[in-house]
Write a protein that holds these residues in place. Sequence first.
Motif, mmCIF file in Angstrom:
data_model
loop_
_atom_site.group_PDB
_atom_site.id
_atom_site.type_symbol
_atom_site.label_atom_id
_atom_site.label_comp_id
_atom_site.label_asym_id
_atom_site.label_seq_id
_atom_site.Cartn_x
_atom_site.Cartn_y
_atom_site.Cartn_z
ATOM 1 N N HIS A 5 44.780 -0.580 46.366
ATOM 2 C CA HIS A 5 45.942 -0.624 47.264
ATOM 3 C C HIS A 5 46.753 0.657 47.094
ATOM 4 O O HIS A 5 47.151 0.996 45.985
ATOM 5 N N VAL A 6 46.962 1.312 48.201
ATOM 6 C CA VAL A 6 47.736 2.548 48.185
ATOM 7 C C VAL A 6 48.804 2.444 49.262
ATOM 8 O O VAL A 6 48.524 2.035 50.389
ATOM 9 N N ASP A 7 50.033 2.807 48.928
ATOM 10 C CA ASP A 7 51.126 2.816 49.902
ATOM 11 C C ASP A 7 51.206 4.196 50.546
ATOM 12 O O ASP A 7 51.773 5.127 49.952
ATOM 13 N N TRP A 8 50.616 4.334 51.729
ATOM 14 C CA TRP A 8 50.663 5.594 52.467
ATOM 15 C C TRP A 8 51.974 5.668 53.216
ATOM 16 O O TRP A 8 52.421 4.686 53.808
ATOM 17 N N ARG A 9 52.600 6.842 53.211
ATOM 18 C CA ARG A 9 53.874 7.058 53.899
ATOM 19 C C ARG A 9 53.717 8.176 54.907
ATOM 20 O O ARG A 9 53.201 9.243 54.583
ATOM 21 N N LYS A 10 54.182 7.931 56.120
ATOM 22 C CA LYS A 10 54.128 8.945 57.168
ATOM 23 C C LYS A 10 55.368 9.823 57.084
ATOM 24 O O LYS A 10 56.456 9.351 56.778
ATOM 25 N N SER A 11 55.200 11.076 57.377
ATOM 26 C CA SER A 11 56.318 12.016 57.356
ATOM 27 C C SER A 11 57.430 11.542 58.273
ATOM 28 O O SER A 11 57.177 11.068 59.389
ATOM 29 N N LEU A 27 48.768 8.815 44.047
ATOM 30 C CA LEU A 27 47.501 8.297 43.531
ATOM 31 C C LEU A 27 47.416 8.555 42.032
ATOM 32 O O LEU A 27 48.144 9.395 41.497
ATOM 33 N N ASP A 28 46.514 7.870 41.354
ATOM 34 C CA ASP A 28 46.317 8.100 39.918
ATOM 35 C C ASP A 28 45.944 9.548 39.646
ATOM 36 O O ASP A 28 46.367 10.129 38.651
ATOM 37 N N ALA A 29 45.144 10.143 40.541
ATOM 38 C CA ALA A 29 44.640 11.505 40.326
ATOM 39 C C ALA A 29 45.562 12.585 40.869
ATOM 40 O O ALA A 29 45.287 13.773 40.727
ATOM 41 N N GLY A 30 46.661 12.223 41.534
ATOM 42 C CA GLY A 30 47.568 13.218 42.099
ATOM 43 C C GLY A 30 48.246 12.685 43.346
ATOM 44 O O GLY A 30 48.633 11.528 43.410
ATOM 45 N N VAL A 31 48.340 13.525 44.368
ATOM 46 C CA VAL A 31 48.968 13.155 45.632
ATOM 47 C C VAL A 31 47.896 13.177 46.712
ATOM 48 O O VAL A 31 47.176 14.169 46.861
ATOM 49 N N GLY A 32 47.792 12.083 47.457
ATOM 50 C CA GLY A 32 46.824 11.999 48.544
ATOM 51 C C GLY A 32 47.449 12.423 49.855
ATOM 52 O O GLY A 32 48.603 12.100 50.135
ATOM 53 N N LEU A 33 46.684 13.144 50.655
ATOM 54 C CA LEU A 33 47.100 13.580 51.989
ATOM 55 C C LEU A 33 46.022 13.151 52.971
ATOM 56 O O LEU A 33 44.832 13.343 52.705
ATOM 57 N N HIS A 43 40.714 11.280 52.511
ATOM 58 C CA HIS A 43 41.947 11.988 52.168
ATOM 59 C C HIS A 43 41.637 13.131 51.211
ATOM 60 O O HIS A 43 40.573 13.189 50.611
ATOM 61 N N LEU A 44 42.584 14.003 51.107
ATOM 62 C CA LEU A 44 42.540 15.126 50.177
ATOM 63 C C LEU A 44 43.476 14.790 49.025
ATOM 64 O O LEU A 44 44.600 14.331 49.259
ATOM 65 N N THR A 45 43.026 14.982 47.801
ATOM 66 C CA THR A 45 43.876 14.749 46.633
ATOM 67 C C THR A 45 44.224 16.083 46.003
ATOM 68 O O THR A 45 43.339 16.901 45.749
ATOM 69 N N VAL A 46 45.516 16.311 45.799
ATOM 70 C CA VAL A 46 45.980 17.560 45.188
ATOM 71 C C VAL A 46 46.834 17.219 43.962
ATOM 72 O O VAL A 46 47.452 16.156 43.905
ATOM 73 N N PRO A 47 46.890 18.130 42.998
ATOM 74 C CA PRO A 47 47.757 17.904 41.835
ATOM 75 C C PRO A 47 49.227 17.852 42.273
ATOM 76 O O PRO A 47 49.615 18.516 43.242
ATOM 77 N N PRO A 48 50.043 17.080 41.573
ATOM 78 C CA PRO A 48 51.462 16.991 41.937
ATOM 79 C C PRO A 48 52.158 18.351 42.028
ATOM 80 O O PRO A 48 52.976 18.568 42.925
ATOM 81 N N ALA A 49 51.844 19.279 41.141
ATOM 82 C CA ALA A 49 52.487 20.603 41.181
ATOM 83 C C ALA A 49 52.111 21.351 42.458
ATOM 84 O O ALA A 49 52.947 22.045 43.048
#
Length: 65
Positions: A5-11, A27-33, A43-49
């Motif tokens: 379960h992931v809470d996706w938020r729209k801009s 996400l556990d691994a970072g931020v999903g886009l 989705h693309l997962t990027v590090p929080p930084a």
Amino acid sequence: MAPTHVDWRKSSHSGHNGGDCVEVARLDAGVGLRDSKNPAAGHLTVPPAAFAALLARVKRDEPTA
């Protein structure tokens, strides 16, 4: 493995007219886009930084109203 379960938020800048919309999720691994018009495409997962740097750049280059 995909999260259950992931809470996706729209801009908040996305309109309701079906235009270009981006959704983000923590996400556990970072931020999903992902593309809100085609969430099944993945989705693309990027590090929080990296996401923080992207936001800073977008806000810096944002035109004023």
